[in-house]
Write an enzyme that holds these catalytic residues in place. Structure first.
Site: not given
Length: 327
Positions: A54, A124, A203-204, A206, A209-210, A229, A231
Protein backbone atom coordinates in the site's frame (compact mmCIF):
# COMPACT_ATOMS: atom_id res chain seq x y z
CA UNK A 1 -16.56 -3.17 21.44
CA UNK A 2 -16.63 -6.92 21.90
CA UNK A 3 -13.69 -9.08 20.86
CA UNK A 4 -13.56 -12.11 18.60
CA UNK A 5 -11.00 -14.83 18.09
CA UNK A 6 -9.00 -15.49 14.97
CA UNK A 7 -7.55 -18.86 15.82
CA UNK A 8 -5.62 -18.18 19.01
CA UNK A 9 -5.52 -14.42 18.41
CA UNK A 10 -8.04 -12.13 20.07
CA UNK A 11 -9.04 -9.00 18.13
CA UNK A 12 -11.75 -6.39 18.22
CA UNK A 13 -14.94 -7.63 16.54
CA UNK A 14 -14.37 -5.01 13.84
CA UNK A 15 -11.10 -3.71 12.48
CA UNK A 16 -9.93 -0.75 10.44
CA UNK A 17 -8.54 -1.11 6.93
CA UNK A 18 -5.88 1.56 6.45
CA UNK A 19 -5.06 1.13 2.75
CA UNK A 20 -7.15 4.04 1.49
CA UNK A 21 -5.32 6.48 3.75
CA UNK A 22 -2.31 6.26 1.44
CA UNK A 23 -3.31 4.71 -1.84
CA UNK A 24 -5.89 3.73 -4.46
CA UNK A 25 -8.82 5.93 -3.34
CA UNK A 26 -7.54 9.37 -4.21
CA UNK A 27 -5.43 11.80 -2.18
CA UNK A 28 -5.00 11.27 1.53
CA UNK A 29 -4.53 13.60 4.49
CA UNK A 30 -2.14 12.24 7.11
CA UNK A 31 -3.54 14.46 9.85
CA UNK A 32 -7.11 13.24 9.27
CA UNK A 33 -5.91 9.66 8.80
CA UNK A 34 -4.03 9.76 12.09
CA UNK A 35 -7.08 11.22 13.82
CA UNK A 36 -9.15 8.41 12.30
CA UNK A 37 -6.81 5.75 13.69
CA UNK A 38 -6.82 7.39 17.12
CA UNK A 39 -10.62 7.66 17.11
CA UNK A 40 -10.88 4.00 16.13
CA UNK A 41 -8.71 3.02 19.09
CA UNK A 42 -10.83 5.17 21.40
CA UNK A 43 -13.92 3.31 20.16
CA UNK A 44 -12.34 -0.08 20.80
CA UNK A 45 -11.51 -0.75 17.14
CA UNK A 46 -8.00 -1.94 17.89
CA UNK A 47 -7.38 -4.32 14.96
CA UNK A 48 -5.49 -2.34 12.29
CA UNK A 49 -4.77 -3.68 8.81
CA UNK A 50 -2.08 -2.54 6.40
CA UNK A 51 0.37 -4.05 3.88
CA UNK A 52 3.79 -3.30 2.46
CA UNK A 53 2.37 -2.79 -1.06
CA UNK A 54 0.00 0.00 0.00
CA UNK A 55 1.75 3.12 -1.22
CA UNK A 56 3.93 1.15 -1.74
CA UNK A 57 5.41 1.23 1.77
CA UNK A 58 3.97 4.59 2.82
CA UNK A 59 0.88 3.16 4.52
CA UNK A 60 2.94 1.09 6.94
CA UNK A 61 4.96 4.20 7.74
CA UNK A 62 1.80 6.24 8.35
CA UNK A 63 0.31 3.57 10.61
CA UNK A 64 3.60 3.24 12.48
CA UNK A 65 3.69 6.95 13.20
CA UNK A 66 0.04 7.01 14.26
CA UNK A 67 0.40 4.21 16.82
CA UNK A 68 3.88 5.05 18.07
CA UNK A 69 2.59 6.06 21.52
CA UNK A 70 -0.27 3.54 21.58
CA UNK A 71 1.33 0.35 20.30
CA UNK A 72 0.18 -1.70 23.30
CA UNK A 73 -3.47 -0.97 22.40
CA UNK A 74 -3.16 -2.29 18.86
CA UNK A 75 -3.43 -5.69 17.22
CA UNK A 76 -1.36 -4.95 14.13
CA UNK A 77 -1.70 -6.85 10.87
CA UNK A 78 0.35 -6.41 7.73
CA UNK A 79 1.09 -8.42 4.59
CA UNK A 80 3.83 -9.38 2.14
CA UNK A 81 4.10 -11.11 -1.26
CA UNK A 82 2.96 -8.53 -3.83
CA UNK A 83 6.07 -6.95 -5.31
CA UNK A 84 4.78 -3.73 -6.73
CA UNK A 85 6.45 -1.57 -9.32
CA UNK A 86 4.57 1.76 -9.47
CA UNK A 87 5.70 2.15 -13.07
CA UNK A 88 3.95 -1.02 -14.22
CA UNK A 89 0.24 -1.84 -14.57
CA UNK A 90 -1.26 -4.05 -11.89
CA UNK A 91 -1.29 -7.05 -14.22
CA UNK A 92 2.53 -6.93 -14.29
CA UNK A 93 3.15 -6.80 -10.54
CA UNK A 94 4.88 -9.95 -9.35
CA UNK A 95 4.48 -12.33 -6.42
CA UNK A 96 7.16 -13.71 -4.13
CA UNK A 97 6.66 -16.32 -1.46
CA UNK A 98 10.18 -17.74 -1.29
CA UNK A 99 11.65 -17.99 2.23
CA UNK A 100 14.39 -15.43 1.60
CA UNK A 101 11.83 -12.85 0.53
CA UNK A 102 9.54 -13.65 3.48
CA UNK A 103 12.37 -12.83 5.89
CA UNK A 104 13.40 -9.68 4.01
CA UNK A 105 9.83 -8.39 3.78
CA UNK A 106 9.13 -8.96 7.47
CA UNK A 107 12.26 -7.09 8.58
CA UNK A 108 11.41 -4.19 6.27
CA UNK A 109 7.83 -4.01 7.57
CA UNK A 110 9.03 -4.04 11.17
CA UNK A 111 11.28 -1.06 10.42
CA UNK A 112 8.55 0.91 8.68
CA UNK A 113 6.00 0.18 11.39
CA UNK A 114 8.46 1.07 14.14
CA UNK A 115 7.70 -2.05 16.15
CA UNK A 116 9.50 -5.19 17.28
CA UNK A 117 6.70 -7.57 16.36
CA UNK A 118 3.78 -8.01 13.97
CA UNK A 119 0.68 -9.46 15.59
CA UNK A 120 -0.72 -11.02 12.41
CA UNK A 121 1.41 -11.49 9.29
CA UNK A 122 -0.36 -12.48 6.09
CA UNK A 123 0.81 -13.79 2.76
CA UNK A 124 -1.05 -11.27 0.62
CA UNK A 125 -1.42 -13.57 -2.38
CA UNK A 126 -0.23 -17.13 -2.91
CA UNK A 127 2.89 -17.39 -5.08
CA UNK A 128 2.27 -20.27 -7.53
CA UNK A 129 6.01 -20.72 -8.04
CA UNK A 130 6.67 -21.65 -4.39
CA UNK A 131 5.09 -24.54 -2.46
CA UNK A 132 2.91 -23.11 0.29
CA UNK A 133 4.75 -25.36 2.75
CA UNK A 134 7.99 -23.46 2.05
CA UNK A 135 6.37 -20.06 2.48
CA UNK A 136 4.58 -20.98 5.69
CA UNK A 137 7.72 -22.67 6.99
CA UNK A 138 9.54 -19.33 6.70
CA UNK A 139 6.62 -17.55 8.37
CA UNK A 140 6.77 -20.11 11.20
CA UNK A 141 10.44 -19.25 11.70
CA UNK A 142 9.43 -15.62 12.20
CA UNK A 143 7.03 -16.74 14.93
CA UNK A 144 9.81 -18.71 16.60
CA UNK A 145 12.03 -15.61 16.49
CA UNK A 146 9.33 -13.44 18.08
CA UNK A 147 9.06 -11.13 15.08
CA UNK A 148 5.55 -12.38 14.29
CA UNK A 149 2.89 -13.58 16.74
CA UNK A 150 0.40 -15.23 14.35
CA UNK A 151 0.26 -15.98 10.64
CA UNK A 152 -2.46 -15.65 8.03
CA UNK A 153 -3.24 -16.04 4.34
CA UNK A 154 -5.10 -13.70 2.04
CA UNK A 155 -7.27 -14.83 -0.89
CA UNK A 156 -6.13 -18.44 -0.61
CA UNK A 157 -8.11 -21.46 -1.78
CA UNK A 158 -9.41 -24.21 0.49
CA UNK A 159 -6.75 -26.78 -0.38
CA UNK A 160 -3.93 -24.26 0.11
CA UNK A 161 -5.37 -23.32 3.48
CA UNK A 162 -5.35 -26.97 4.56
CA UNK A 163 -1.75 -27.48 3.44
CA UNK A 164 -0.60 -24.28 5.14
CA UNK A 165 -2.40 -25.10 8.38
CA UNK A 166 -0.70 -28.51 8.47
CA UNK A 167 2.71 -26.76 8.63
CA UNK A 168 1.80 -24.09 11.20
CA UNK A 169 -1.53 -22.96 12.67
CA UNK A 170 -3.12 -20.33 10.47
CA UNK A 171 -4.92 -17.79 12.64
CA UNK A 172 -6.88 -16.05 9.89
CA UNK A 173 -7.74 -16.02 6.24
CA UNK A 174 -8.41 -12.58 4.84
CA UNK A 175 -10.67 -12.42 1.83
CA UNK A 176 -13.27 -10.20 0.24
CA UNK A 177 -16.66 -10.94 1.79
CA UNK A 178 -19.70 -8.73 1.60
CA UNK A 179 -23.28 -8.77 0.39
CA UNK A 180 -22.04 -8.55 -3.19
CA UNK A 181 -18.96 -10.84 -2.91
CA UNK A 182 -20.01 -14.23 -1.57
CA UNK A 183 -18.05 -16.78 -3.59
CA UNK A 184 -16.00 -17.90 -0.56
CA UNK A 185 -19.10 -19.38 1.07
CA UNK A 186 -18.91 -22.63 -0.92
CA UNK A 187 -15.45 -23.86 0.08
CA UNK A 188 -13.31 -21.37 1.98
CA UNK A 189 -15.75 -20.61 4.79
CA UNK A 190 -16.51 -24.28 5.60
CA UNK A 191 -12.79 -25.12 5.52
CA UNK A 192 -11.89 -22.30 7.89
CA UNK A 193 -14.67 -23.24 10.29
CA UNK A 194 -13.61 -26.88 10.27
CA UNK A 195 -10.01 -25.95 11.07
CA UNK A 196 -10.79 -23.22 13.61
CA UNK A 197 -9.39 -20.45 11.43
CA UNK A 198 -10.89 -16.97 11.66
CA UNK A 199 -12.10 -15.05 8.63
CA UNK A 200 -11.23 -11.39 8.13
CA UNK A 201 -13.49 -9.72 5.59
CA UNK A 202 -11.92 -6.94 3.56
CA UNK A 203 -14.05 -4.61 1.44
CA UNK A 204 -17.16 -5.51 3.49
CA UNK A 205 -18.80 -2.39 2.06
CA UNK A 206 -18.10 -3.30 -1.57
CA UNK A 207 -15.26 -0.77 -1.78
CA UNK A 208 -17.67 1.85 -0.52
CA UNK A 209 -20.38 1.19 -3.09
CA UNK A 210 -22.75 -0.45 -0.59
CA UNK A 211 -22.74 2.66 1.58
CA UNK A 212 -25.00 4.46 -0.89
CA UNK A 213 -22.69 7.47 -0.89
CA UNK A 214 -21.82 7.09 -4.57
CA UNK A 215 -24.54 7.83 -7.08
CA UNK A 216 -22.40 9.14 -9.93
CA UNK A 217 -18.87 8.78 -11.17
CA UNK A 218 -18.46 12.46 -10.37
CA UNK A 219 -18.50 11.47 -6.68
CA UNK A 220 -15.02 9.93 -6.93
CA UNK A 221 -11.73 11.76 -6.52
CA UNK A 222 -9.36 12.03 -9.45
CA UNK A 223 -7.15 8.98 -9.70
CA UNK A 224 -9.48 6.71 -7.73
CA UNK A 225 -8.63 3.19 -8.92
CA UNK A 226 -12.23 2.01 -8.63
CA UNK A 227 -13.12 3.83 -11.83
CA UNK A 228 -10.31 2.25 -13.84
CA UNK A 229 -9.58 -1.02 -12.08
CA UNK A 230 -12.88 -2.32 -10.74
CA UNK A 231 -15.39 -3.86 -13.19
CA UNK A 232 -18.37 -3.27 -10.89
CA UNK A 233 -17.77 0.48 -11.17
CA UNK A 234 -17.48 0.41 -14.98
CA UNK A 235 -19.97 1.92 -17.41
CA UNK A 236 -23.13 -0.17 -17.55
CA UNK A 237 -22.36 -2.09 -14.38
CA UNK A 238 -22.36 1.04 -12.23
CA UNK A 239 -26.02 1.91 -12.84
CA UNK A 240 -27.20 -1.68 -12.51
CA UNK A 241 -25.48 -1.99 -9.16
CA UNK A 242 -26.95 1.29 -7.96
CA UNK A 243 -30.39 -0.33 -8.08
CA UNK A 244 -29.19 -2.99 -5.63
CA UNK A 245 -27.86 -0.36 -3.26
CA UNK A 246 -31.18 1.46 -3.31
CA UNK A 247 -32.86 -1.75 -2.15
CA UNK A 248 -30.35 -1.95 0.68
CA UNK A 249 -31.02 1.67 1.62
CA UNK A 250 -34.72 0.91 1.89
CA UNK A 251 -33.99 -1.81 4.44
CA UNK A 252 -31.63 0.53 6.32
CA UNK A 253 -34.30 3.24 6.56
CA UNK A 254 -36.67 0.78 8.21
CA UNK A 255 -34.07 0.22 10.94
CA UNK A 256 -33.16 3.93 11.17
CA UNK A 257 -29.52 3.18 10.34
CA UNK A 258 -27.34 3.69 7.29
CA UNK A 259 -26.87 1.29 4.40
CA UNK A 260 -23.22 0.93 5.47
CA UNK A 261 -24.25 -0.16 8.94
CA UNK A 262 -26.71 -2.71 7.58
CA UNK A 263 -24.08 -4.13 5.21
CA UNK A 264 -21.52 -4.38 8.01
CA UNK A 265 -24.01 -5.92 10.42
CA UNK A 266 -24.70 -8.64 7.86
CA UNK A 267 -20.97 -9.48 7.71
CA UNK A 268 -20.75 -9.49 11.51
CA UNK A 269 -23.58 -11.99 11.67
CA UNK A 270 -21.66 -14.34 9.35
CA UNK A 271 -19.06 -14.70 12.09
CA UNK A 272 -16.33 -12.79 10.24
CA UNK A 273 -14.29 -9.83 11.44
CA UNK A 274 -14.89 -7.04 8.92
CA UNK A 275 -12.19 -4.43 8.35
CA UNK A 276 -13.97 -1.56 6.60
CA UNK A 277 -11.52 1.01 5.34
CA UNK A 278 -11.85 4.72 5.81
CA UNK A 279 -9.65 7.77 6.18
CA UNK A 280 -12.23 9.95 7.93
CA UNK A 281 -13.24 10.15 11.58
CA UNK A 282 -16.97 10.43 10.89
CA UNK A 283 -17.03 7.18 8.94
CA UNK A 284 -15.04 5.19 11.47
CA UNK A 285 -17.61 6.28 14.07
CA UNK A 286 -20.49 5.24 11.82
CA UNK A 287 -18.87 1.92 10.99
CA UNK A 288 -18.04 1.06 14.59
CA UNK A 289 -21.69 1.47 15.59
CA UNK A 290 -22.62 -1.37 13.23
CA UNK A 291 -21.03 -3.88 15.59
CA UNK A 292 -23.88 -3.23 18.03
CA UNK A 293 -26.69 -4.07 15.61
CA UNK A 294 -28.55 -7.28 16.42
CA UNK A 295 -30.61 -8.74 13.62
CA UNK A 296 -33.02 -11.66 13.43
CA UNK A 297 -32.66 -14.47 10.89
CA UNK A 298 -35.62 -13.06 9.00
CA UNK A 299 -34.01 -9.63 8.87
CA UNK A 300 -30.69 -11.09 7.72
CA UNK A 301 -32.46 -12.99 4.95
CA UNK A 302 -34.21 -9.82 3.81
CA UNK A 303 -30.92 -7.93 3.75
CA UNK A 304 -29.28 -10.66 1.69
CA UNK A 305 -32.25 -10.69 -0.68
CA UNK A 306 -31.81 -6.95 -1.27
CA UNK A 307 -28.43 -7.67 -2.90
CA UNK A 308 -28.67 -11.10 -4.58
CA UNK A 309 -25.18 -12.29 -5.61
CA UNK A 310 -26.37 -13.29 -9.07
CA UNK A 311 -27.72 -9.79 -9.65
CA UNK A 312 -24.39 -8.02 -9.11
CA UNK A 313 -23.01 -6.68 -12.39
CA UNK A 314 -19.31 -7.24 -13.05
CA UNK A 315 -16.58 -9.37 -11.49
CA UNK A 316 -14.89 -8.23 -8.31
CA UNK A 317 -11.50 -7.85 -10.00
CA UNK A 318 -10.41 -7.39 -13.62
CA UNK A 319 -10.09 -10.56 -15.68
CA UNK A 320 -6.30 -10.50 -15.65
CA UNK A 321 -6.21 -10.41 -11.82
CA UNK A 322 -8.76 -13.17 -11.16
CA UNK A 323 -6.24 -16.05 -11.58
CA UNK A 324 -4.32 -14.81 -8.52
CA UNK A 325 -7.37 -15.34 -6.28
CA UNK A 326 -8.30 -18.56 -4.55
CA UNK A 327 -5.09 -20.43 -5.35
Amino acid sequence: MENRRLGALEVSAQGLGCMGMSDFYGPGDESESTATIHRALDLGVTFLDTADMYGPFTNEELVGRAIRDRRDEVVLATKFAIVRDPGLPRSQWSLRGDPEYVRQAADASLRRLGTNHIDLYYQHRVDPKVPIEDTVGAMAELVEQGKVRHIGLSEAGAETIRRAHAVHPVAAVQTEWSLWSRDIEDEVVPTCRELGIGIVAYSPLGRGFLTGRYTSKDDFAAGDFRLVGQPRFADGNFDRNLALVESLREVAREHDVTAAQIALAWVHHQGAVPIPGTKRVKYVEENAAAADLRLTEAQLARIAAAVPPDAVAGTRYPTEVLPSLGR
